[in-house]
Design a protein around this motif. Structure first.
Motif, PDB file in Angstrom:
ATOM      1  N   LYS A  74       0.837  -1.202   0.000  1.00 54.71           N
ATOM      2  CA  LYS A  74       0.000   0.000   0.000  1.00 54.71           C
ATOM      3  C   LYS A  74       0.870   1.250   0.000  1.00 54.71           C
ATOM      4  N   LEU A  75       0.566   2.148  -0.936  1.00 54.89           N
ATOM      5  CA  LEU A  75       1.333   3.384  -1.057  1.00 54.89           C
ATOM      6  C   LEU A  75       1.117   4.264   0.173  1.00 54.89           C
ATOM      7  N   VAL A  76       2.243   4.695   0.783  1.00 53.70           N
ATOM      8  CA  VAL A  76       2.169   5.583   1.944  1.00 53.70           C
ATOM      9  C   VAL A  76       2.045   7.030   1.492  1.00 53.70           C
ATOM     10  N   GLN A  77       2.874   7.415   0.536  1.00 53.94           N
ATOM     11  CA  GLN A  77       2.791   8.765  -0.021  1.00 53.94           C
ATOM     12  C   GLN A  77       3.509   8.801  -1.366  1.00 53.94           C
ATOM     13  N   TRP A  78       3.032   9.667  -2.252  1.00 56.13           N
ATOM     14  CA  TRP A  78       3.709   9.871  -3.523  1.00 56.13           C
ATOM     15  C   TRP A  78       4.945  10.745  -3.307  1.00 56.13           C
ATOM     16  N   THR A  79       5.963  10.526  -4.113  1.00 51.94           N
ATOM     17  CA  THR A  79       7.138  11.394  -4.163  1.00 51.94           C
ATOM     18  C   THR A  79       7.493  11.583  -5.629  1.00 51.94           C
ATOM     19  N   LYS A  80       8.591  12.288  -5.904  1.00 53.32           N
ATOM     20  CA  LYS A  80       9.148  12.428  -7.258  1.00 53.32           C
ATOM     21  C   LYS A  80       8.169  13.079  -8.240  1.00 53.32           C
ATOM     22  N   GLY A  81       7.307  13.946  -7.748  1.00 53.44           N
ATOM     23  CA  GLY A  81       6.431  14.698  -8.638  1.00 53.44           C
ATOM     24  C   GLY A  81       5.136  14.016  -9.014  1.00 53.44           C
ATOM     25  N   PHE A  82       4.867  12.809  -8.492  1.00 51.61           N
ATOM     26  CA  PHE A  82       3.600  12.121  -8.763  1.00 51.61           C
ATOM     27  C   PHE A  82       2.523  12.629  -7.789  1.00 51.61           C
ATOM     28  N   THR A  83       1.311  12.806  -8.313  1.00 56.26           N
ATOM     29  CA  THR A  83       0.195  13.214  -7.445  1.00 56.26           C
ATOM     30  C   THR A  83      -1.089  12.466  -7.784  1.00 56.26           C
ATOM     31  N   CYS A  84      -0.983  11.324  -8.433  1.00 55.40           N
ATOM     32  CA  CYS A  84      -2.174  10.594  -8.896  1.00 55.40           C
ATOM     33  C   CYS A  84      -3.141  10.326  -7.742  1.00 55.40           C
ATOM     34  N   SER A  85      -4.393  10.701  -7.933  1.00 60.72           N
ATOM     35  CA  SER A  85      -5.410  10.499  -6.902  1.00 60.72           C
ATOM     36  C   SER A  85      -5.846   9.041  -6.848  1.00 60.72           C
ATOM     37  N   GLY A  86      -6.371   8.649  -5.685  1.00 60.24           N
ATOM     38  CA  GLY A  86      -6.928   7.309  -5.551  1.00 60.24           C
ATOM     39  C   GLY A  86      -5.905   6.201  -5.442  1.00 60.24           C
ATOM     40  N   VAL A  87      -4.667   6.532  -5.067  1.00 57.74           N
ATOM     41  CA  VAL A  87      -3.621   5.502  -4.957  1.00 57.74           C
ATOM     42  C   VAL A  87      -3.073   5.408  -3.532  1.00 57.74           C
ATOM     43  N   VAL A  88      -2.865   6.552  -2.873  1.00 54.09           N
ATOM     44  CA  VAL A  88      -2.352   6.537  -1.502  1.00 54.09           C
ATOM     45  C   VAL A  88      -3.295   5.722  -0.615  1.00 54.09           C
TER      46      VAL A  88
END
Length: 462
Positions: free
Chosen positions: A158-172
């Motif tokens: 499970k994704l904890v947080q996006w990094t590296k410029g990604f902000t895709c919704s519905g994934v965290v």
């Protein structure tokens, strides 16, 4: 003779001003002792939440044994491009790479929704397997997902947080393997089964373990740093997987956060603290900020500016550009240190490119000296970590798989590491540093291959 004395006095003053960048054997041994305690805190269920070093179980329990066979895919996602790799393994034939392709991830996709992201990846996977005419086969996939995840199983992260410029919704907070598998099934034109989700450190270990069964540590020294190692399940209170014949599991230490609770303050310098204060994650990843390629050049820059303001370097020079953050890149350390001690030609070229004028031969020697100090400190810090893991594993011979740009490119990093590790490990233990080949690609495919082999062996037993 007077000029010689002046030069010697200046050198002595320079060494004094930089002395806090020099780590004694006592310092390094103390780092190793503290690190071991932190790992044990991370492995314990009651204390894991407060641990700097989290020691996450990866659920990768079995290493390659040469009996893996078939065609396997790897998907490496972690930046503005992602890569797909196809390899073939056979008991009687060596590993063969069929093909590798990079696919771009435009800003529009990286900042859209999770559904758009994984639909795009699934489409690219379909194009890839059709291009190489393997779309009619059942293809096991290893998925390298280089973002912070909470691993809950070999195929669940499970994704904890996006990094590296990604902000895709519905994934965290969602299982990234499940999201990708659903996108693949939705197409209904390829048969790809996700066998494992892993990070690049685990892939590094697995990639080398295919050739060296004694490989028990995976290490990344690049833009960032991390390490994983093979641990006995009985030592892992966090383990909640199945109990079977395998009594081991690869642990992802996430050791870049070592020192975040203050345990490294005895060796951190004002240069480290000043650099840390300018980073988005101030107070975090402090071990990494003393070691990795993202930061070493900036540490050197800050030391040089300090020395210049103290009147110890560039006295007759303009160094305005050097006052700007990140103008001294880490790759410059490698270029400056690569030549013999008496060859300062690259240093002269670099100072000219930085707009520094009227510098002297002595200035170049001082710049090289500072680079050497910062590089050596980083190498010794990594060595303390690696030696700690070797001692903890406590096997007669341990192969350490290493990857990362800093390790690959710096002319002396490997030697400095090896020299210090040898001094820190227990008598009777030996080790080998092995450059890993494409852990995020080949390693991911090999994790899938091992998982597939285990499934086949389980089916045959039943």
């Amino acid at each position: 003779m007077e000029s010689v004395k002046v030069f010697e006095d200046a050198a002595a003053t320079l060494e004094e001003k930089c002395s806090n960048l020099i780590l004694s054997n006592k310092d390094i041994k103390r780092v190793s002792t503290i690190l071991l305690k932190e790992i044990e805190i991370g492995l314990c269920k009651e204390t894991n939440k407060i641990a700097d070093i989290k020691c996450y179980p990866t659920y990768v329990r079995n290493l390659p044994n040469g009996k893996e066979k078939g065609k396997f895919l790897a998907l490496d996602l972690g930046g503005t491009n992602f890569r797909v790799l196809l390899i073939q393994l056979g008991e009687a034939t060596p590993e063969k790479e069929f093909a590798s392709r990079e696919f771009p991830l435009p800003d529009l996709i990286r900042n859209s929704s999770g559904e758009v992201l994984f639909d795009h990846i699934a489409e690219c996977l379909a194009l890839f397997v059709k291009e190489f005419k393997v779309d009619k086969e059942i293809l096991p996939l290893g998925f390298t997902f280089s973002f912070p995840c909470r691993q809950e199983g070999l195929t669940k992260a499970k994704l904890v947080q996006w990094t590296k410029g990604f902000t895709c919704s519905g994934v965290v907070g969602h299982d990234v393997a499940d999201l990708l598998q659903k996108a693949i099934h939705k197409r209904d034109d390829v048969n790809i089964k996700i066998m494992a989700v892993l990070n690049d450190t685990t892939g590094t270990l697995m990639s080398s373990a295919y050739k060296q069964p004694d490989c028990k540590i995976g290490l990344i020294i690049g833009t960032g740093t991390n390490a994983c190692y093979v641990e006995k399940v009985e030592n892992m209170e966090l383990w909640d997987g199945e109990s079977d014949n395998s009594n081991q599991c690869i642990v992802n230490t996430e050791w870049g956060a070592f020192g975040d609770s203050g345990s490294l303050e005895f060796i951190r310098t004002n240069f480290d603290r000043a650099l840390d204060s300018t980073t988005p994650n101030c107070g975090k990843q402090l071990y990494e900020k003393m070691i990795s390629g993202k930061y070493l050049g900036e540490i050197v820059r800050r030391v040089l500016v300090y020395l210049a303001k103290e009147g110890l370097i560039f006295n007759n020079s303009s160094y305005v550009r050097l006052l700007e953050a990140d103008t001294f890149k880490t790759k410059l350390l490698s270029e400056i240190e690569e030549k013999p001690e008496n060859d300062l030609s690259d240093c002269k070229r670099i100072l000219e490119e930085l707009g520094i004028t009227n510098f002297s031969q002595e200035d170049c020697a001082k710049v090289r000296y500072v680079c050497q100090l910062v590089s050596k400190r980083a190498a010794f810090m990594v060595a303390a970590g690696v030696a700690t893991l070797i001692n903890k594993i406590n096997e007669k011979h341990t192969v350490v798989a290493v990857d990362g740009t800093l390790y690959r490119k710096h002319p002396h990093f490997r030697h400095l590491m090896a020299q210090k590790i040898k001094q820190l490990i227990r008598p009777g233990l030996t080790f080998e540093l092995m450059l890993s080949e494409d852990g995020s690609g080949r390693g991911a495919a090999l994790v899938a291959a091992v998982a597939d082999r285990m499934d086949r062996e389980e089916t045959n037993r039943n």
